[in-house]
Scaffold this motif. Structure first.
Motif, short mmCIF file in Angstrom:
data_model
loop_
_atom_site.label_atom_id
_atom_site.label_comp_id
_atom_site.label_asym_id
_atom_site.label_seq_id
_atom_site.Cartn_x
_atom_site.Cartn_y
_atom_site.Cartn_z
N LEU A 78 -1.79 13.62 -0.64
CA LEU A 78 -2.70 13.34 -1.76
C LEU A 78 -4.00 14.12 -1.62
CD1 LEU A 78 -2.06 9.50 -2.06
CD2 LEU A 78 -1.71 11.17 -3.89
N LEU A 80 -9.21 -1.44 -2.64
CA LEU A 80 -8.83 -1.35 -1.23
C LEU A 80 -9.19 0.03 -0.71
CD1 LEU A 80 -7.34 -2.51 1.26
CD2 LEU A 80 -5.25 -1.55 0.31
N LEU A 109 -1.39 10.03 2.51
CA LEU A 109 -2.81 10.34 2.27
C LEU A 109 -3.07 11.84 2.45
CD1 LEU A 109 -4.73 7.39 4.00
CD2 LEU A 109 -4.25 7.69 1.58
N LEU A 110 -2.41 12.42 3.44
CA LEU A 110 -2.59 13.87 3.66
C LEU A 110 -2.16 14.65 2.42
CD1 LEU A 110 -3.00 16.40 5.49
CD2 LEU A 110 -0.58 16.16 6.09
N GLN A 117 -8.79 8.42 5.58
CA GLN A 117 -8.12 9.53 6.26
C GLN A 117 -9.12 10.10 7.26
OE1 GLN A 117 -7.71 13.36 4.15
NE2 GLN A 117 -5.56 13.24 4.67
N ALA A 144 2.26 1.83 -3.40
CA ALA A 144 1.23 2.32 -4.33
C ALA A 144 0.96 3.81 -4.09
CB ALA A 144 -0.05 1.51 -4.16
N LEU A 145 0.91 4.20 -2.85
CA LEU A 145 0.65 5.62 -2.54
C LEU A 145 1.86 6.48 -2.94
CD1 LEU A 145 -1.06 5.33 0.98
CD2 LEU A 145 -2.17 5.76 -1.22
N PHE A 150 -10.12 6.86 0.36
CA PHE A 150 -9.23 6.70 -0.78
C PHE A 150 -9.39 5.27 -1.28
CE2 PHE A 150 -6.37 10.43 -0.51
CZ PHE A 150 -6.77 10.93 0.72
N LEU A 193 -7.75 2.35 -3.63
CA LEU A 193 -6.59 1.87 -4.39
C LEU A 193 -6.98 0.59 -5.11
CD1 LEU A 193 -3.44 2.03 -2.09
CD2 LEU A 193 -3.69 3.09 -4.33
N VAL A 222 0.85 -1.21 0.00
CA VAL A 222 0.00 0.00 0.00
C VAL A 222 0.88 1.25 0.00
CG1 VAL A 222 -1.57 1.37 1.43
CG2 VAL A 222 -2.06 -1.04 1.01
N ARG A 253 1.89 6.08 5.85
CA ARG A 253 0.66 6.00 5.04
C ARG A 253 -0.22 7.23 5.25
NH1 ARG A 253 -4.26 2.62 7.07
NH2 ARG A 253 -4.28 4.53 8.28
N ASP A 254 -0.40 7.62 6.52
CA ASP A 254 -1.27 8.76 6.81
C ASP A 254 -0.71 10.06 6.22
OD1 ASP A 254 -3.01 7.12 8.07
OD2 ASP A 254 -2.61 7.85 10.10
#
Lengths: 406, 215
Positions: free
Chosen positions: A395, B9, A392-393, B13, A21-22, B128, B130, A18, A388-389
């Motif tokens: 993005l 997936l 996401l922020l 957030q 991917a991010l 989000f 994926l 993950v 990860r967080d």
């Protein structure tokens, strides 16, 4: 330095996938972190570990540290205390010093990233100088905002609302703001020297070096020497315990370069501990991570008796080592500990003393708390979740909407 | 031939709404105003934790009403709502508001206040999606893929579409229906996903599909 694949056995390969991917969706972007200290304290620690991982994911992560003189850091320390609800004068001259120091730091920052991520109040005023059409800016608050001093809060609020988003560590820190507020808990790195597995010989050597008797219970608090960590309260709790239950107390920690009060607190602690050979006050230099790790692993019970706390990463560190933890129910600590399931939450010196005795005398219960705590940390407070967080922020700063298809 | 089922997936957030409640009156006030995504978050995010902390109250509201306000009966009412039968967040919102309204109408009723530090903080979830890289074109392929798709994928496809929080074609049962396999769709829909861990849910879906594929 650890690589992403090293975390797979700990958190599972799917979580690492993950992250990749991010990261691919932010490839090449410059994420510029700015804070006020390169060493000492949780913020510097997280940035030290996280920056290489972000780079490995293809993100151009950078880290700048602002400079300031003693006067500036005295002002920001007073702000820090005031934000934690400790009455602190905040004068017009303090504001001037704060603004001017932020402005002076522009000389040291040559470029701005695609994302500018400012940590804590010290550099917050830099936002005034950033072209917000070209750079997406978020402010990361690492401190307890439950009950901030109103004048300091209003001063900062003007800056905070100039950012696109503010990031807080616990739900209770949310404030009525005109910008998005994101919840991101901090984390620990299970592969860092402070948290990695240690051979028994290393633990024994560290204890021996500091004069600790491993045949007797060890109660430990690891944290900076700061009034808000209540080290004097810890010694008083220990003294109550000692009337009936034998144990040793370790108070160990260092100082941060942006904390001018550390020496005063250390003096108070030494005075309170004077004459007791079973109290070990250890002022550790920067880079003592193995020592801290060993002391936590050698402990029977770990304390974090904070009066205020941004998050309290030392709690997660001890839980990760499956230690029973007794901690103040403040800041982000209740996110880490469910009372009597994954640790113990207390509110007073007396309560802390009571639970130290309980845990020392009921090792099976204490052991269960530790095991549950470790799994809770694995699921929620390791650096991989934190990376990860953050991804996401960034993005979400680029892509608005409640549903973002990547 | 319909489109393949694409397993996605979900990553969430968490956002802070800056709203807090200390009693039932304030809870009701905010519950009427918060976005659907917030209600979805508070009623579904614990399903992931459910894997390791079973049994756990399935939603934040019931937990807070029970623990912070000490209203065990109302907390139980909130946790035992028939979530599996709801088809929209509006239905869930109304199901929460009704007992709160009744409670507040009681004359001389007990009006507890949460202790300081135990207020309810309203959060929100930004989703989000994926791609997992996994697809199924036949029930046989579906059976194989469901066993290895990430658990967050199962959670998303089971809960979000049925409450209108994702496109309907993202729903497992809807995909089988579109392929003329009403038998499998019906069996999947009959499951109550709120009463089991996500891993148990995965196994149950796999079994339902396997029953029909084998037959």
């Amino acid at each position: 330095m650890s690589r992403l694949e090293d975390y797979s056995p700990i958190v599972g390969a799917d979580r690492i996938d993950v992250l990749r991917a991010l990261g691919a969706r932010l490839s090449g972007r410059i994420i510029q972190n700015i804070n006020s200290t390169a060493v000492g304290g949780g913020v510097a620690e997280i940035l030290t570990r996280m920056t290489p991982l972000l780079k490995e994911l293809g993100v151009d992560a950078r880290w700048d540290v602002i400079r300031g003189n003693e006067r500036f850091f005295a002002v920001t320390k007073a702000m820090h205390n005031g934000l934690h609800g400790v009455p602190s004068p905040f004068t017009e001259d303090d504001r001037r010093v704060f603004r001017e120091t932020n402005r002076d730091n522009l000389e040291h920052i040559s470029t701005w990233g695609d994302f500018v991520f400012i940590h804590d109040p010290q550099p917050i005023a830099l936002i005034d100088e950033i072209d917000k059409k070209k750079h997406r800016c978020a402010w990361r608050c690492h401190i307890d905002f439950t009950d901030p001093q109103p004048d300091i809060w209003h001063f900062l609020k003007g800056y905070i609302e100039s950012y696109e988003a503010a990031v807080f560590s616990a739900p209770a820190f949310a404030r009525p703001l005109r910008i998005r507020q994101v919840l991101i808990s901090p984390s620990i790195d299970p592969l860092a020297d402070k948290n990695k597995e240690l051979p028994k010989e290393v633990i024994d050597e560290v204890c021996s070096r500091f004069g600790l008797d491993r045949c007797r219970p060890i109660v430990t608090q690891i944290s900076r020497f700061d009034f808000l960590k209540d080290p004097v309260g810890v010694i008083r709790a220990y003294k109550m315990v000692k009337r009936h239950t034998d144990c040793q107390l370790v108070l160990a920690g260092g100082g941060a370069t942006d904390d001018p009060e550390g020496q005063k607190v250390l003096d108070d602690v030494r005075e309170e501990a004077a004459g007791d050979p079973d109290v070990f006050v250890l002022f550790l230099p920067p880079g003592s991570d193995i020592e801290i790790n060993a002391l936590q692993r050698a402990s029977t019970v770990v304390l974090q008796k904070s009066l205020k706390e941004g998050f309290g990463l030392t709690v997660a560190e001890a839980l990760w080592k499956a230690k029973p933890v007794i901690a103040g129910a403040v800041g982000g600590i209740p996110l880490q500990i469910t009372h009597k399931f994954s640790g113990i939450l207390t509110y007073t010196i007396e309560g802390t003393a009571f639970w130290i005795k309980q845990l020392l005398n009921t090792p099976r219960f204490a052991s269960r708390l530790g095991r549950n705590g470790r799994e809770h940390v694995r699921a929620n407070f390791l650096i991989t979740r934190h990376v990860r967080d953050y991804l996401l922020l960034f993005l979400s700063l680029e892509r608005p909407g409640d549903l973002i298809v990547l | 031939m319909t489109e393949p089922f694409v397993f996605r997936l979900q990553l969430t957030q968490v956002e802070l709404l800056g709203r807090r409640a200390g009693n039932i009156t304030e809870l009701r006030h905010h519950l009427k105003e918060i976005p659907d995504t917030s209600i979805y978050y508070h009623t579904h995010h614990r399903l992931r934790q459910h894997v390791i902390r079973s049994p756990e109250p399935p939603n934040d509201f019931s937990y807070w009403i029970t623990k912070a306000l000490g209203l065990a009966k109302m907390g139980e009412a909130f946790s035992s709502l028939p979530f599996a039968s709801y088809r929209s967040i509006a239905e869930i919102r109304q199901a929460f508001l009704s007992p709160l309204d009744a409670f507040l109408l009681e004359e001389n009723g007990h009006r507890p206040q949460a202790p300081a530090g135990m207020e309810f903080h309203f959060l929100d979830g930004r989703t989000f999606l994926l791609p997992t890289g996994l697809e199924a074109r036949t029930p046989e392929e579906f059976k194989e893929v469901i066993g290895r798709t990430p658990i967050g994928s199962i959670q998303y496809h089971v809960f979000a579409p049925r409450l209108g929080m994702a496109p309907p074609e993202y729903d497992f049962a809807a995909w089988f229906e579109a392929r003329g396999r009403e038998d499998i769709a019906r069996d999947i829909r009959r499951l109550d996903p709120y009463t089991m861990t996500l891993e148990t849910l995965r196994l149950n879906i796999l079994k339902k599909v396997a029953d029909h594929v084998a037959a």
